[in-house]
Scaffold this motif. Structure first.
Motif, PDB file in Angstrom:
ATOM      1  N   ARG A   8       0.835  -1.208   0.000  1.00  0.00           N
ATOM      2  CA  ARG A   8       0.000   0.000   0.000  1.00  0.00           C
ATOM      3  C   ARG A   8       0.868   1.256   0.000  1.00  0.00           C
ATOM      4  O   ARG A   8       0.612   2.204  -0.740  1.00  0.00           O
TER       5      ARG A   8
ATOM      6  N   VAL B 153       2.678   1.572  -3.519  1.00  0.00           N
ATOM      7  CA  VAL B 153       1.809   2.039  -4.601  1.00  0.00           C
ATOM      8  C   VAL B 153       1.411   3.490  -4.377  1.00  0.00           C
ATOM      9  O   VAL B 153       1.220   4.247  -5.335  1.00  0.00           O
TER      10      VAL B 153
ATOM     11  N   LEU C 204      -2.177  -1.312 -14.729  1.00  0.00           N
ATOM     12  CA  LEU C 204      -3.258  -2.185 -15.171  1.00  0.00           C
ATOM     13  C   LEU C 204      -3.858  -1.758 -16.500  1.00  0.00           C
ATOM     14  O   LEU C 204      -4.491  -2.562 -17.184  1.00  0.00           O
TER      15      LEU C 204
ATOM     16  N   ARG D 136      -4.456   2.989 -13.588  1.00  0.00           N
ATOM     17  CA  ARG D 136      -4.451   2.233 -12.336  1.00  0.00           C
ATOM     18  C   ARG D 136      -3.127   1.498 -12.193  1.00  0.00           C
ATOM     19  O   ARG D 136      -2.699   0.819 -13.110  1.00  0.00           O
TER      20      ARG D 136
ATOM     21  N   THR E 299      -0.584  -1.080  -9.781  1.00  0.00           N
ATOM     22  CA  THR E 299      -0.509  -2.057  -8.699  1.00  0.00           C
ATOM     23  C   THR E 299       0.950  -2.300  -8.338  1.00  0.00           C
ATOM     24  O   THR E 299       1.841  -2.213  -9.183  1.00  0.00           O
TER      25      THR E 299
ATOM     26  N   THR F 203       2.973  -5.366  -6.390  1.00  0.00           N
ATOM     27  CA  THR F 203       2.869  -6.717  -5.839  1.00  0.00           C
ATOM     28  C   THR F 203       4.185  -7.071  -5.176  1.00  0.00           C
ATOM     29  O   THR F 203       5.250  -6.955  -5.788  1.00  0.00           O
TER      30      THR F 203
ATOM     31  N   GLN G 138      -0.482  -7.013  -2.042  1.00  0.00           N
ATOM     32  CA  GLN G 138      -0.747  -6.238  -3.242  1.00  0.00           C
ATOM     33  C   GLN G 138      -1.495  -4.966  -2.875  1.00  0.00           C
ATOM     34  O   GLN G 138      -2.384  -4.973  -2.032  1.00  0.00           O
TER      35      GLN G 138
ATOM     36  N   ALA H 297      -3.190  -1.298  -4.805  1.00  0.00           N
ATOM     37  CA  ALA H 297      -3.609  -0.672  -6.060  1.00  0.00           C
ATOM     38  C   ALA H 297      -4.062   0.753  -5.791  1.00  0.00           C
ATOM     39  O   ALA H 297      -4.654   1.036  -4.746  1.00  0.00           O
TER      40      ALA H 297
END
Length: 129
Positions: A46, A49, A86, A98, A100, A102, A122, A124
Motif C-alpha cells: 500500500r 503504490v 493495469l 491504475r 498495482t 505486488t 498487493q 492498487a
C-alpha cells in the motif's frame, strides 16, 4: 491418596498431553508470525503504490515499501517488488491509470516443521493522486 496400582498414571497422562500442548503453542506462534508478515506485506504494498501513484518513482516506491516492512526477517529486497500499470501493462504510472504493486515473500518457519510459505501483498491506486 494414590493407590499403588495408579502410581504411574499421572506420568503417563502427562507424557500424552504435553506433546499436544507444545504443538498447540508452536502452532499459535507460527500462525501469529505469518499473520504479522502478511499484514506487513499489505502495508508495504500500500505504501509502495501510494508513492508510485504520487511521484511515479519506482526507486522511491521500492524504498518506501522496504522501509515499511521492517519487521520482516529476512528483509525485503528490490526483487520482491513488482510494478504493473493495469491499463497499459507498463511499469510506469501515467495520470488516470491504475497502478498495482505486488510484493512476493517466502516466509520460513521458526520450527522448520512446515514451509517455507509463499506470501503476497498487493496494493492498487489511481495514478496522479
Amino acid at each position: 491418596m494414590v493407590r499403588p496400582s495408579e502410581r504411574g498414571a499421572a506420568a503417563v497422562e502427562f507424557a500424552i498431553v504435553v506433546p499436544v500442548l507444545i504443538m498447540l503453542l508452536l502452532g499459535i506462534m507460527e500462525f501469529s508470525r505469518a499473520y504479522n508478515a502478511q499484514a506487513s506485506l499489505s502495508a508495504a504494498a500500500r505504501e509502495g503504490v501510494r508513492v508510485m501513484a504520487i511521484s511515479n518513482d519506482p526507486n522511491g516506491a521500492r524504498s518506501a515499501a522496504e522501509n515499511t516492512a521492517v519487521s520482516l526477517q529476512p528483509a525485503l529486497v528490490d526483487g520482491n517488488i513488482a510494478f504493473k500499470n493495469l491499463d497499459t501493462g507498463a511499469s510506469t504510472c501515467a495520470p488516470g491509470n491504475r497502478m498495482t504493486v505486488t510484493i512476493t515473500y517466502s516466509l520460513s518457519t521458526m520450527t522448520g516443521i512446515a514451509g517455507p510459505f509463499a506470501m503476497t501483498g498487493q496494493g492498487a491506486m489511481l495514478c496522479g493522486g
